[in-house]
Enzyme design. Structure first.
Site, mmCIF file in Angstrom:
data_model
loop_
_atom_site.group_PDB
_atom_site.id
_atom_site.type_symbol
_atom_site.label_atom_id
_atom_site.label_comp_id
_atom_site.label_asym_id
_atom_site.label_seq_id
_atom_site.Cartn_x
_atom_site.Cartn_y
_atom_site.Cartn_z
ATOM 1 N N CYS A 1 -13.826 37.301 35.686
ATOM 2 C CA CYS A 1 -13.149 35.998 35.787
ATOM 3 C C CYS A 1 -11.786 36.050 35.100
ATOM 4 O O CYS A 1 -11.695 36.125 33.876
ATOM 5 C CB CYS A 1 -14.055 34.943 35.156
ATOM 6 S SG CYS A 1 -13.265 33.395 34.737
ATOM 7 N N CYS B 1 -10.911 33.286 32.637
ATOM 8 C CA CYS B 1 -11.660 33.444 31.384
ATOM 9 C C CYS B 1 -10.886 34.340 30.418
ATOM 10 O O CYS B 1 -10.871 34.095 29.208
ATOM 11 C CB CYS B 1 -13.027 34.064 31.649
ATOM 12 S SG CYS B 1 -14.105 33.072 32.704
#
Ligand SMILES: [Zn+2]
Length: 149
Positions: free
Chosen positions: A74, A77
């Protein structure tokens, strides 16, 4: 939960010997050591929680817990990770900051119906208190956490 700031406690599992330790949150910055193996618990950075440690750590924490639900793949993230680190350092002793890898802790994650990551959830007294979906700057994390303090 009538404990004062001085006596609020955290339950954390030692990452090395897997012994559960009960520590005073106000002493988190003093690098409390595992009662069994003596390894310091470093709480100026997020602690990693998984299927084996998530439920108990959340349930037994007497300070609010900010959890960053993330995954290796991700991108947003990764952008947010330094902010999570900063919040952990800034709120040491007053809150616990944790990270959960949603791919590796699927049982722990399942009850929360997380549809997008990153998702940030603040837990207070073991229950979900506030949630934010998507990457947020440090201020977004602080704004999520502060009302729970
Ligand atoms: Zn240990």
């Amino acid at each position: 939960m009538e404990a004062t700031t001085d006596t609020k406690k955290l339950t954390l599992r030692c990452q090395f010997c897997e012994t559960w330790n009960r520590i005073e949150a106000s002493r988190a910055a003093d690098r409390p050591k595992c009662g069994k193996c003596g390894t310091p618990m470093l709480l100026d950075r997020p602690v990693k929680l998984d299927d084996e440690t998530f439920d108990r750590t959340i349930a037994e924490s007497e300070v609010p817990v900010l959890v960053d639900f993330h995954a290796d793949w991700c991108g947003p993230c990764k952008v947010m990770a330094p902010y999570v680190d900063e919040v952990a350092a800034q709120y040491i002793g007053r809150a616990l900051v944790a990270k959960v890898d949603t791919d590796r802790a699927q049982r722990a994650v399942a009850p929360f119906g997380i549809r997008g990551i990153p998702t940030s959830i603040v837990f207070k007294d073991g229950k979900e208190f506030a949630r934010k979906v998507g990457a947020v700057p440090k201020k977004g994390l602080v704004d999520l956490l502060e009302p729970a303090l």
